[in-house]
Design an enzyme around this catalytic site. Structure first.
Site, PDB file in Angstrom:
ATOM      1  N   HIS A 265       0.837  -1.204   0.000  1.00 29.74           N
ATOM      2  CA  HIS A 265       0.000   0.000   0.000  1.00 29.74           C
ATOM      3  C   HIS A 265       0.870   1.251   0.000  1.00 29.74           C
ATOM      4  O   HIS A 265       2.027   1.230   0.433  1.00 29.74           O
ATOM      5  CB  HIS A 265      -0.911   0.015   1.227  1.00 29.74           C
TER       6      HIS A 265
ATOM      7  N   GLU B 274       0.817   3.933   1.835  1.00 28.61           N
ATOM      8  CA  GLU B 274       1.290   4.375   3.149  1.00 28.61           C
ATOM      9  C   GLU B 274       2.515   3.577   3.597  1.00 28.61           C
ATOM     10  O   GLU B 274       3.474   4.152   4.119  1.00 28.61           O
ATOM     11  CB  GLU B 274       0.192   4.210   4.219  1.00 28.61           C
TER      12      GLU B 274
ATOM     13  N   CYS C  16      -6.304   1.888   5.728  1.00 26.22           N
ATOM     14  CA  CYS C  16      -6.929   0.655   6.207  1.00 26.22           C
ATOM     15  C   CYS C  16      -6.325   0.302   7.567  1.00 26.22           C
ATOM     16  O   CYS C  16      -5.401   0.977   8.047  1.00 26.22           O
ATOM     17  CB  CYS C  16      -6.688  -0.471   5.204  1.00 26.22           C
TER      18      CYS C  16
ATOM     19  N   CYS D 114      -2.482  -0.352   7.457  1.00 28.71           N
ATOM     20  CA  CYS D 114      -1.695   0.879   7.355  1.00 28.71           C
ATOM     21  C   CYS D 114      -1.786   1.709   8.627  1.00 28.71           C
ATOM     22  O   CYS D 114      -0.788   2.285   9.063  1.00 28.71           O
ATOM     23  CB  CYS D 114      -2.133   1.668   6.130  1.00 28.71           C
TER      24      CYS D 114
END
Length: 163
Positions: free
Chosen positions: A57, A59, A87, A90
């Site tokens: 992801h 992040e 999410c 993260c």
């Protein structure tokens, strides 16, 4: 978000540019930057498909980049800007990194961990709490995501749950 500071808008635009880079690579268009003392110290965009990595992801990539740049896995005094509400995975990484502030664009009603589904940053039993600001350039961030998934549906490609 009409009340966003010029600083927040500028860094969110940098995250949006990274989201567009993800989109060009065929990834879900999410971008993130880590900021310290007014300068970007970490950058990342979604790449779980191309990296074959469920943790790929934006992040996570930005946190890793910032940690390398700063020589420490802890990032106190840093802010993270991301085009989509983080999410739970993260959010956990953000908490462990000791990020002071999270600024996100579009809300994520399916997996958002800043209040849309759960709010990990408000969980009193956790040992670190970042300040969260949502909705910065939310229309632009959301439009990029919506257009991406609409194009995927038209092409018969993977949807959000598959990408």
């Amino acid at each position: 978000m009409s009340g966003a500071s010029p600083r927040d808008v500028a860094f969110m635009r940098a995250a949006l540019a990274l989201a567009e880079e993800a989109q060009r690579a065929g990834e879900v268009p999410v971008g993130a930057v880590v900021v310290a003392a007014g300068a970007i110290v970490g950058r990342g965009f979604n790449a779980p498909i191309s990296r074959r990595d469920p943790t790929g992801h934006a992040e996570i990539a930005a946190l890793r980049d910032a940690a390398r740049a700063r020589g420490n896995y802890r990032l106190p005094g840093c802010d993270l800007y991301v085009t989509l509400e983080p999410c739970a995975m993260c959010a956990g990484a953000i908490i462990h990194a000791r990020i002071g502030r999270v600024v996100f664009g579009a809300r994520d009603p399916k997996t958002g961990a800043c209040g849309s589904v759960v709010d990990l940053f408000a969980e009193p039993r956790l040992n670190h709490h970042a300040v969260v600001t949502g909705g910065v350039l939310d229309e632009e961030c959301g439009a990029l995501l919506s257009a991406f998934f609409a194009a995927k549906r038209r092409a018969g490609g993977p949807g959000r749950d598959d990408a």
